[in-house]
Motif scaffolding. Sequence first.
Motif, PDB file in Angstrom:
ATOM      1  N   PRO A 129       0.820  -1.232   0.000  1.00 58.01           N
ATOM      2  CA  PRO A 129       0.000   0.000   0.000  1.00 58.01           C
ATOM      3  C   PRO A 129       0.845   1.270   0.000  1.00 58.01           C
ATOM      4  N   LEU A 130       2.053   1.200   0.558  1.00 59.01           N
ATOM      5  CA  LEU A 130       2.910   2.380   0.610  1.00 59.01           C
ATOM      6  C   LEU A 130       3.412   2.767  -0.773  1.00 59.01           C
ATOM      7  N   LEU A 131       3.592   1.786  -1.653  1.00 59.20           N
ATOM      8  CA  LEU A 131       4.102   2.056  -2.989  1.00 59.20           C
ATOM      9  C   LEU A 131       2.989   2.297  -3.992  1.00 59.20           C
ATOM     10  N   GLU A 132       1.848   1.673  -3.785  1.00 61.21           N
ATOM     11  CA  GLU A 132       0.732   1.824  -4.728  1.00 61.21           C
ATOM     12  C   GLU A 132       0.310   3.273  -4.891  1.00 61.21           C
ATOM     13  N   LYS A 133       0.433   4.049  -3.819  1.00 58.06           N
ATOM     14  CA  LYS A 133      -0.049   5.432  -3.867  1.00 58.06           C
ATOM     15  C   LYS A 133       0.752   6.287  -4.838  1.00 58.06           C
ATOM     16  N   TYR A 134       1.948   5.831  -5.238  1.00 53.25           N
ATOM     17  CA  TYR A 134       2.767   6.571  -6.194  1.00 53.25           C
ATOM     18  C   TYR A 134       2.515   6.129  -7.644  1.00 53.25           C
ATOM     19  N   ILE A 135       1.743   5.070  -7.831  1.00 54.78           N
ATOM     20  CA  ILE A 135       1.619   4.437  -9.142  1.00 54.78           C
ATOM     21  C   ILE A 135       0.248   4.730  -9.740  1.00 54.78           C
ATOM     22  N   PRO A 136       0.171   5.114 -11.029  1.00 53.86           N
ATOM     23  CA  PRO A 136      -1.138   5.349 -11.656  1.00 53.86           C
ATOM     24  C   PRO A 136      -2.030   4.119 -11.568  1.00 53.86           C
ATOM     25  N   ALA A 137      -3.305   4.349 -11.307  1.00 54.64           N
ATOM     26  CA  ALA A 137      -4.238   3.233 -11.174  1.00 54.64           C
ATOM     27  C   ALA A 137      -4.351   2.432 -12.464  1.00 54.64           C
ATOM     28  N   LEU A 150      -5.826   7.876 -31.301  1.00 54.44           N
ATOM     29  CA  LEU A 150      -5.434   6.526 -30.920  1.00 54.44           C
ATOM     30  C   LEU A 150      -3.957   6.528 -30.566  1.00 54.44           C
ATOM     31  N   VAL A 151      -3.628   6.133 -29.337  1.00 53.08           N
ATOM     32  CA  VAL A 151      -2.245   6.133 -28.866  1.00 53.08           C
ATOM     33  C   VAL A 151      -1.917   4.777 -28.257  1.00 53.08           C
ATOM     34  N   TYR A 152      -0.624   4.524 -28.126  1.00 52.51           N
ATOM     35  CA  TYR A 152      -0.164   3.321 -27.425  1.00 52.51           C
ATOM     36  C   TYR A 152      -0.094   3.632 -25.944  1.00 52.51           C
ATOM     37  N   THR A 153      -0.726   2.817 -25.119  1.00 57.07           N
ATOM     38  CA  THR A 153      -0.639   2.946 -23.666  1.00 57.07           C
ATOM     39  C   THR A 153      -0.055   1.661 -23.109  1.00 57.07           C
ATOM     40  N   GLY A 154       0.881   1.781 -22.200  1.00 56.90           N
ATOM     41  CA  GLY A 154       1.489   0.582 -21.627  1.00 56.90           C
ATOM     42  C   GLY A 154       2.775   0.899 -20.912  1.00 56.90           C
ATOM     43  N   LEU A 155       3.481  -0.140 -20.501  1.00 52.68           N
ATOM     44  CA  LEU A 155       4.727   0.013 -19.772  1.00 52.68           C
ATOM     45  C   LEU A 155       5.856   0.351 -20.729  1.00 52.68           C
ATOM     46  N   LEU A 156       6.591   1.416 -20.427  1.00 56.89           N
ATOM     47  CA  LEU A 156       7.710   1.877 -21.247  1.00 56.89           C
ATOM     48  C   LEU A 156       8.973   1.846 -20.416  1.00 56.89           C
ATOM     49  N   GLY A 157      10.089   1.518 -21.046  1.00 57.25           N
ATOM     50  CA  GLY A 157      11.369   1.450 -20.361  1.00 57.25           C
ATOM     51  C   GLY A 157      11.932   0.048 -20.433  1.00 57.25           C
ATOM     52  N   SER A 158      12.632  -0.371 -19.366  1.00 57.14           N
ATOM     53  CA  SER A 158      13.221  -1.706 -19.327  1.00 57.14           C
ATOM     54  C   SER A 158      12.550  -2.520 -18.235  1.00 57.14           C
ATOM     55  N   GLU A 182       7.901   2.819 -16.599  1.00 59.32           N
ATOM     56  CA  GLU A 182       6.745   3.590 -16.160  1.00 59.32           C
ATOM     57  C   GLU A 182       5.580   3.284 -17.083  1.00 59.32           C
ATOM     58  N   TYR A 183       4.386   3.611 -16.617  1.00 61.69           N
ATOM     59  CA  TYR A 183       3.207   3.508 -17.463  1.00 61.69           C
ATOM     60  C   TYR A 183       3.077   4.813 -18.227  1.00 61.69           C
ATOM     61  N   GLY A 184       3.145   4.739 -19.556  1.00 59.51           N
ATOM     62  CA  GLY A 184       3.144   5.956 -20.355  1.00 59.51           C
ATOM     63  C   GLY A 184       2.253   5.847 -21.572  1.00 59.51           C
ATOM     64  N   VAL A 185       2.167   6.940 -22.308  1.00 61.22           N
ATOM     65  CA  VAL A 185       1.390   7.001 -23.546  1.00 61.22           C
ATOM     66  C   VAL A 185       2.312   7.516 -24.647  1.00 61.22           C
TER      67      VAL A 185
END
Length: 595
Positions: free
Chosen positions: A245-253, A372-380, A385-388
């Motif tokens: 719960p401490l980390l979830e608050k920093y992460i987009p739903a 229409l955009v790509y949404t998903g996890l970006l990076g390694s 991060e979750y981005g668009v």
Amino acid sequence: MSSIDVNALQSLLPQAVIQFALKHHDAQPPLKQPFHTVALFADVSGFTKLSEAFASKGPQGAEELAFFLNRYMEQLVRHIARAGGDVFKFAGDAMLVLWVPPEGLDEDGIKKEIRTMAHRAVQASIAIQNELHSAEITDGVTLSVKIGIGVGNATVLHVGGVYARVEYFACGIPLMQAFKSEEKATQGDIIVSPDVWDCVKDSFDGDILDEDYVRITKQTQTIRNRSVKAGGNKVMSGDVHDFQPLLEKYIPAAVLPYLTRCQNSWSGELRLVTVLFVNVGVNLSNVQTIDETSLSWIQTVIQCIQRSIYRYEGSLNKFLVDDKGSNVIAVFGVPPLAHNDDATRGLLAALKLLRKMRGLGVKCFIGVTSGLVYTGLLGSGTSREYGVLGDAVNLAARLMYKQKSDFKVPGVICDTTTQELIPSDAPIRFDPLAPFLVKGKANLIHAFAPKYSEQVMGYQPQSHYYDIGREAYLSVVEKALIKESSFVLLVESVIGSGKTYFLESIVNAINKYVAMKPAATTCSADASIASSPASSSGPAAAMSITVLADTTGEVAAPQPMRRRVIWANAHHYTQSDNIDIWLAIFGDLLQRNTF
């Protein structure tokens, strides 16, 4: 949250934030986290050209863009992690990296550690340039990187808290130095600030530039690397229920469902969204000290942004601070909330935010686009991060910059697509603007300045359904359930358009149909569902729903009600005529009516 992927959760946050959250688990925002640090800002050159190349491919181009950018970023992250750097933020085609000394060191110990970390940062930058400079991504398109490095006292602010969502961002002198160094760089350059050069000049050669900034040219001594995992206190899986719960608050739903299902690879999809690119006239990059009054004011600004976006059920995707101010990216239409009127909600949120910022005396410039955009996890795999990604995001940034640089007054600009999605009875009027050119676009942009009309639309919060906008496709399934005793359903669409979640909606429809049937019925409700990537020649993002029913004319004997859903993937069966392939696979089962 059940069956959480611990590594996936930790990969979405920098180690500095994770350790601070665990240490201050009882504290509420606003909070500040000061430390001495080395900051590296890496900006990928050639991304605009790459975006243009894939934009011509339509919706699928956004997914291909994400694939190639992720592969490039993975190589960057690999070198940075090996040198002990902690990826703090991704910014589309750029990233901010911090080296933070361990706690418990005295002043001399911190100075010694910072010098070592500065060496590692420059050494990693040379390795990156040696491997990734002018890397050819696709025909005629190459990517390079510009790197700037700074050092000094920084502060990470943990602010917000509306609906338990906390935003974090760094500010201070080392960030300003890193941003300024990167601005002085050209493709393939590594530029360091005068303070960094004082730390590393015994191990590197360089050319002195204006304001005593230095372009690194050669390494004369090496230093042993130390990975970020070796230097940090990684949280063990046994502590999941404590720290989750401490980390979830920093992460987009929007990303949490994928962590729940442990389906990280399914996070990417193409979605029709409305994007807000917001520039808030609050420059925190060069702030040296933040007192309680300043912190309280920043908390007020961030909470105002959160409330304006959340009021219309949007998602705050990113909060970035650089030398040009504070930028916010908000998205309407991503999980767990999507609506038929997301474009309307996005514009109303933009206008509300503009009004609220004006009340605080803060300048605010907003670009709004839809597409229409790509949404998903970006990076390694270790830092992401979750981005668009997509043309709509790039255009929103260009519109924001147009409002700020040319019109020079706070306001909102929206594109034609957004304007066309707004119903006539919405409480918004549109003032057309003279067509103009923006970076990365060959054609003139037709845009509008939206304003409130007489009344602001009220609305009631709605639950998200993944079948928003797909009612016509579901009606095909419902009719098949009524008319056919047994059938195969073939779902075809471009990769990333959300077939997996649509299949879940179909399963829900089947279960609902079965639950509504009287217990004594003998009607069969079998269904086999297969998903297949559609041919690229079809309509963009459109789905093809085909019912493969038994057409032999034979009437099967009544059977007790039952249902079985067969999940299939047709990558290996894609030919000129998918229907024939699937008929061959399921035809015998259809005729026998035995699944």
